[in-house]
Motif scaffolding. Sequence first.
Motif, mmCIF file in Angstrom:
data_model
loop_
_atom_site.group_PDB
_atom_site.id
_atom_site.type_symbol
_atom_site.label_atom_id
_atom_site.label_comp_id
_atom_site.label_asym_id
_atom_site.label_seq_id
_atom_site.Cartn_x
_atom_site.Cartn_y
_atom_site.Cartn_z
ATOM 1 N N GLY A 19 0.813 -1.207 0.000
ATOM 2 C CA GLY A 19 0.000 0.000 0.000
ATOM 3 C C GLY A 19 0.842 1.250 0.000
ATOM 4 N N TRP A 20 0.245 2.349 0.474
ATOM 5 C CA TRP A 20 0.900 3.642 0.457
ATOM 6 C C TRP A 20 0.876 4.320 1.820
ATOM 7 C CZ3 TRP A 20 -1.410 1.764 -3.822
ATOM 8 C CH2 TRP A 20 -0.720 1.901 -5.030
ATOM 9 N N TYR A 21 1.947 5.001 2.096
ATOM 10 C CA TYR A 21 2.053 5.955 3.175
ATOM 11 C C TYR A 21 2.477 7.277 2.548
ATOM 12 C CZ TYR A 21 1.830 2.130 6.538
ATOM 13 O OH TYR A 21 1.424 1.043 7.271
ATOM 14 N N ARG A 22 2.201 8.369 3.230
ATOM 15 C CA ARG A 22 2.610 9.667 2.690
ATOM 16 C C ARG A 22 3.295 10.482 3.770
ATOM 17 N NH1 ARG A 22 -3.318 12.566 1.803
ATOM 18 N NH2 ARG A 22 -3.773 12.951 4.008
ATOM 19 N N GLN A 23 4.119 11.421 3.306
ATOM 20 C CA GLN A 23 4.884 12.230 4.248
ATOM 21 C C GLN A 23 5.017 13.657 3.741
ATOM 22 O OE1 GLN A 23 8.717 10.602 5.333
ATOM 23 N NE2 GLN A 23 8.754 11.829 7.192
ATOM 24 N N THR A 24 4.828 14.599 4.651
ATOM 25 C CA THR A 24 5.099 16.002 4.397
ATOM 26 C C THR A 24 6.191 16.440 5.362
ATOM 27 O OG1 THR A 24 3.514 16.825 6.003
ATOM 28 C CG2 THR A 24 2.688 16.353 3.783
ATOM 29 N N PRO A 25 6.844 17.567 5.089
ATOM 30 C CA PRO A 25 7.891 18.036 6.021
ATOM 31 C C PRO A 25 7.372 18.277 7.434
ATOM 32 C CG PRO A 25 8.068 19.176 3.929
ATOM 33 C CD PRO A 25 6.774 18.388 3.896
ATOM 34 N N LYS A 29 4.800 16.614 8.990
ATOM 35 C CA LYS A 29 4.159 15.490 9.643
ATOM 36 C C LYS A 29 5.010 14.231 9.561
ATOM 37 C CE LYS A 29 -0.578 16.954 8.649
ATOM 38 N NZ LYS A 29 -1.838 16.573 7.989
ATOM 39 N N HIS A 30 4.719 13.321 10.476
ATOM 40 C CA HIS A 30 5.304 11.998 10.360
ATOM 41 C C HIS A 30 4.678 11.287 9.170
ATOM 42 C CE1 HIS A 30 7.339 12.340 14.165
ATOM 43 N NE2 HIS A 30 6.210 12.636 14.783
ATOM 44 N N ARG A 31 5.309 10.204 8.733
ATOM 45 C CA ARG A 31 4.747 9.413 7.657
ATOM 46 C C ARG A 31 3.437 8.804 8.142
ATOM 47 N NH1 ARG A 31 8.934 5.984 4.091
ATOM 48 N NH2 ARG A 31 9.839 8.083 4.095
ATOM 49 N N GLU A 32 2.379 8.949 7.367
ATOM 50 C CA GLU A 32 1.079 8.465 7.794
ATOM 51 C C GLU A 32 0.484 7.512 6.768
ATOM 52 O OE1 GLU A 32 -1.847 11.565 8.163
ATOM 53 O OE2 GLU A 32 -1.717 12.151 6.069
ATOM 54 N N LEU A 33 -0.365 6.627 7.287
ATOM 55 C CA LEU A 33 -1.022 5.645 6.442
ATOM 56 C C LEU A 33 -1.979 6.324 5.471
ATOM 57 C CD1 LEU A 33 -1.957 2.697 5.754
ATOM 58 C CD2 LEU A 33 -3.657 3.001 7.571
ATOM 59 N N VAL A 34 -1.932 5.893 4.205
ATOM 60 C CA VAL A 34 -2.952 6.270 3.232
ATOM 61 C C VAL A 34 -3.891 5.081 3.059
ATOM 62 C CG1 VAL A 34 -3.434 7.043 0.895
ATOM 63 C CG2 VAL A 34 -1.374 7.848 2.066
ATOM 64 N N ALA A 35 -3.361 3.968 2.559
ATOM 65 C CA ALA A 35 -4.185 2.776 2.362
ATOM 66 C C ALA A 35 -3.291 1.576 2.148
ATOM 67 C CB ALA A 35 -5.113 2.943 1.158
ATOM 68 N N SER A 64 -2.906 -9.657 0.969
ATOM 69 C CA SER A 64 -3.034 -10.729 -0.005
ATOM 70 C C SER A 64 -4.425 -11.364 0.050
ATOM 71 C CB SER A 64 -1.957 -11.790 0.240
ATOM 72 O OG SER A 64 -1.900 -12.144 1.610
ATOM 73 N N ALA A 65 -5.120 -11.179 1.169
ATOM 74 C CA ALA A 65 -6.491 -11.690 1.303
ATOM 75 C C ALA A 65 -7.517 -10.631 0.922
ATOM 76 C CB ALA A 65 -6.745 -12.152 2.734
ATOM 77 N N ASN A 66 -7.043 -9.520 0.339
ATOM 78 C CA ASN A 66 -7.903 -8.410 -0.104
ATOM 79 C C ASN A 66 -8.573 -7.656 1.049
ATOM 80 O OD1 ASN A 66 -7.488 -8.353 -2.889
ATOM 81 N ND2 ASN A 66 -8.920 -10.037 -3.197
ATOM 82 N N ASN A 67 -7.964 -7.708 2.208
ATOM 83 C CA ASN A 67 -8.423 -6.852 3.304
ATOM 84 C C ASN A 67 -7.794 -5.481 3.148
ATOM 85 O OD1 ASN A 67 -9.899 -8.925 4.668
ATOM 86 N ND2 ASN A 67 -7.959 -9.765 5.365
ATOM 87 N N THR A 68 -8.612 -4.446 3.274
ATOM 88 C CA THR A 68 -8.111 -3.086 3.068
ATOM 89 C C THR A 68 -8.139 -2.288 4.363
ATOM 90 O OG1 THR A 68 -10.303 -2.324 2.422
ATOM 91 C CG2 THR A 68 -8.835 -3.038 0.659
ATOM 92 N N SER A 69 -7.266 -1.298 4.410
ATOM 93 C CA SER A 69 -7.205 -0.400 5.546
ATOM 94 C C SER A 69 -6.925 1.000 5.010
ATOM 95 C CB SER A 69 -6.087 -0.837 6.501
ATOM 96 O OG SER A 69 -5.985 0.047 7.593
ATOM 97 N N TYR A 70 -7.600 2.009 5.574
ATOM 98 C CA TYR A 70 -7.449 3.380 5.099
ATOM 99 C C TYR A 70 -7.128 4.311 6.256
ATOM 100 C CZ TYR A 70 -9.676 1.737 0.827
ATOM 101 O OH TYR A 70 -9.968 1.045 -0.322
ATOM 102 N N GLY A 71 -6.319 5.320 5.972
ATOM 103 C CA GLY A 71 -6.061 6.352 6.950
ATOM 104 C C GLY A 71 -7.295 7.219 7.152
ATOM 105 N N ILE A 125 4.650 13.468 -0.367
ATOM 106 C CA ILE A 125 5.328 12.407 -1.110
ATOM 107 C C ILE A 125 4.655 11.102 -0.713
ATOM 108 C CG2 ILE A 125 7.485 11.205 -1.576
ATOM 109 C CD1 ILE A 125 8.953 13.778 -0.814
ATOM 110 N N TYR A 126 4.226 10.344 -1.692
ATOM 111 C CA TYR A 126 3.525 9.090 -1.449
ATOM 112 C C TYR A 126 4.503 7.936 -1.683
ATOM 113 C CZ TYR A 126 -0.913 11.514 -1.144
ATOM 114 O OH TYR A 126 -1.942 12.320 -0.733
ATOM 115 N N TYR A 127 4.673 7.143 -0.636
ATOM 116 C CA TYR A 127 5.602 6.023 -0.684
ATOM 117 C C TYR A 127 4.842 4.700 -0.705
ATOM 118 C CZ TYR A 127 9.249 9.325 0.726
ATOM 119 O OH TYR A 127 10.120 10.372 0.787
ATOM 120 N N CYS A 128 5.187 3.855 -1.645
ATOM 121 C CA CYS A 128 4.646 2.499 -1.659
ATOM 122 C C CYS A 128 5.420 1.651 -0.654
ATOM 123 C CB CYS A 128 4.783 1.906 -3.057
ATOM 124 S SG CYS A 128 4.107 0.225 -3.192
#
Length: 117
Positions: free
Chosen positions: A35-41, A43-49, A53-60, A94-97
Amino acid sequence: QVNIVQSGGGLVQPGGSLRLSCSASGTLYSIYNIGWYRQTPEKHRELVATISSANNTSYGDSVKGRCTISGDHAKTTVTAYLEMNSLKVGDTAIYYCYYIAQGTGHWGPGSQVTVSS
């Protein structure tokens, strides 16, 4: 060893949409999260989504209702797609995989997303 390639991002107007993709290849496992996390100067890196492998999803919390993650996997590649809409200036980051399996995580190089008029 895991290689992660990201695509997408760039400049988007407020209220617009974007699509990011991320592919992991190399030494992969059948049970994983990607998934992805994102970071700005500021803030700490935060969860996006993330998607498992079982198709369970999580969103910030900051993107819930505006974001959809999906994924697929082949024998040698795991791919995830992120679609975001109703973008806000505050989504600029910045979005990090991130791929994690067997307790070991791997980060992508990052993609700049700028939301501005």
